[in-house]
Design a protein around this motif. Structure first.
Motif, PDB file in Angstrom:
ATOM      1  N   GLU A  24      -3.642  37.603  41.338  1.00  0.00           N
ATOM      2  CA  GLU A  24      -3.221  37.317  39.962  1.00  0.00           C
ATOM      3  C   GLU A  24      -3.556  35.875  39.587  1.00  0.00           C
ATOM      4  O   GLU A  24      -3.158  34.940  40.259  1.00  0.00           O
ATOM      5  N   VAL A  26      -3.185  32.527  37.456  1.00  0.00           N
ATOM      6  CA  VAL A  26      -2.191  31.779  36.679  1.00  0.00           C
ATOM      7  C   VAL A  26      -2.822  30.431  36.357  1.00  0.00           C
ATOM      8  O   VAL A  26      -3.365  29.764  37.243  1.00  0.00           O
ATOM      9  N   PRO A  27      -2.775  29.998  35.079  1.00  0.00           N
ATOM     10  CA  PRO A  27      -3.348  28.688  34.745  1.00  0.00           C
ATOM     11  C   PRO A  27      -2.663  27.574  35.538  1.00  0.00           C
ATOM     12  O   PRO A  27      -1.449  27.619  35.751  1.00  0.00           O
ATOM     13  N   GLY A  29      -1.660  24.716  34.794  1.00  0.00           N
ATOM     14  CA  GLY A  29      -0.587  24.024  34.093  1.00  0.00           C
ATOM     15  C   GLY A  29       0.616  24.887  33.782  1.00  0.00           C
ATOM     16  O   GLY A  29       1.552  24.429  33.127  1.00  0.00           O
ATOM     17  N   SER A  30       0.629  26.123  34.244  1.00  0.00           N
ATOM     18  CA  SER A  30       1.728  27.017  33.912  1.00  0.00           C
ATOM     19  C   SER A  30       3.038  26.484  34.494  1.00  0.00           C
ATOM     20  O   SER A  30       3.104  26.052  35.640  1.00  0.00           O
ATOM     21  N   PRO A  31       4.109  26.505  33.695  1.00  0.00           N
ATOM     22  CA  PRO A  31       5.405  26.004  34.173  1.00  0.00           C
ATOM     23  C   PRO A  31       5.884  26.731  35.431  1.00  0.00           C
ATOM     24  O   PRO A  31       6.444  26.116  36.334  1.00  0.00           O
ATOM     25  N   GLU A  32       5.623  28.024  35.496  1.00  0.00           N
ATOM     26  CA  GLU A  32       6.036  28.802  36.666  1.00  0.00           C
ATOM     27  C   GLU A  32       5.348  28.285  37.934  1.00  0.00           C
ATOM     28  O   GLU A  32       5.976  28.101  38.973  1.00  0.00           O
ATOM     29  N   LEU A  33       4.053  28.028  37.830  1.00  0.00           N
ATOM     30  CA  LEU A  33       3.309  27.514  38.972  1.00  0.00           C
ATOM     31  C   LEU A  33       3.755  26.097  39.322  1.00  0.00           C
ATOM     32  O   LEU A  33       3.933  25.762  40.499  1.00  0.00           O
ATOM     33  N   GLN A  34       3.962  25.265  38.319  1.00  0.00           N
ATOM     34  CA  GLN A  34       4.409  23.892  38.566  1.00  0.00           C
ATOM     35  C   GLN A  34       5.767  23.871  39.259  1.00  0.00           C
ATOM     36  O   GLN A  34       5.995  23.063  40.156  1.00  0.00           O
ATOM     37  N   ASN A  35       6.666  24.761  38.852  1.00  0.00           N
ATOM     38  CA  ASN A  35       7.981  24.846  39.496  1.00  0.00           C
ATOM     39  C   ASN A  35       7.847  25.245  40.961  1.00  0.00           C
ATOM     40  O   ASN A  35       8.522  24.696  41.823  1.00  0.00           O
TER      41      ASN A  35
END
Length: 109
Positions: A24, A26-27, A29-35
């Motif tokens: 999958e 995910v960009p 900069g995505s907040p989910e990935l950053q978290n």
């Protein structure tokens, strides 16, 4: 970035490239990935922060040695790097001129 999710839909693994497990996209900069990337125990985060601060000092010393030996000149550095180095030198001089702390950065007063 490519991710793998657990049964509850939370990110559990990240890869720069698609793999059998991480399909999958995910960009970055995505907040989910950053978290997910910033998650960790308080002790891990504190240890990493301390290591970063110590490593900054090492890099500063390496840059100074390279300039002293004539390998690079101050003006070879990008403008933002020049400004940051001057700020750090100024802060260190002010701290040391007060006589409160040594230059060893060991925190001894």
């Amino acid at each position: 970035m490519f991710i793998k999710r657990d049964e509850s839909g939370q990110i559990e693994q990240v890869s720069r490239e698609a793999t059998d497990e991480c399909q999958e996209f995910v960009p970055p900069g995505s907040p989910e990935l950053q978290n997910f990337l910033s998650a960790g125990t308080g002790a891990e985060n504190l240890a990493l922060s301390k290591s970063d601060l110590a490593f900054v000092r090492v890099l500063e010393d390496v840059i100074n040695v390279l300039m002293d030996k004539g390998v690079i000149s101050f003006t070879d550095l990008p403008e933002p790097a020049q400004q940051k180095l001057m700020e750090r030198q100024s802060l260190r001089k002010r701290r040391n001129s007060v006589g409160l702390m040594s230059d060893s950065d060991d925190g001894i007063i």
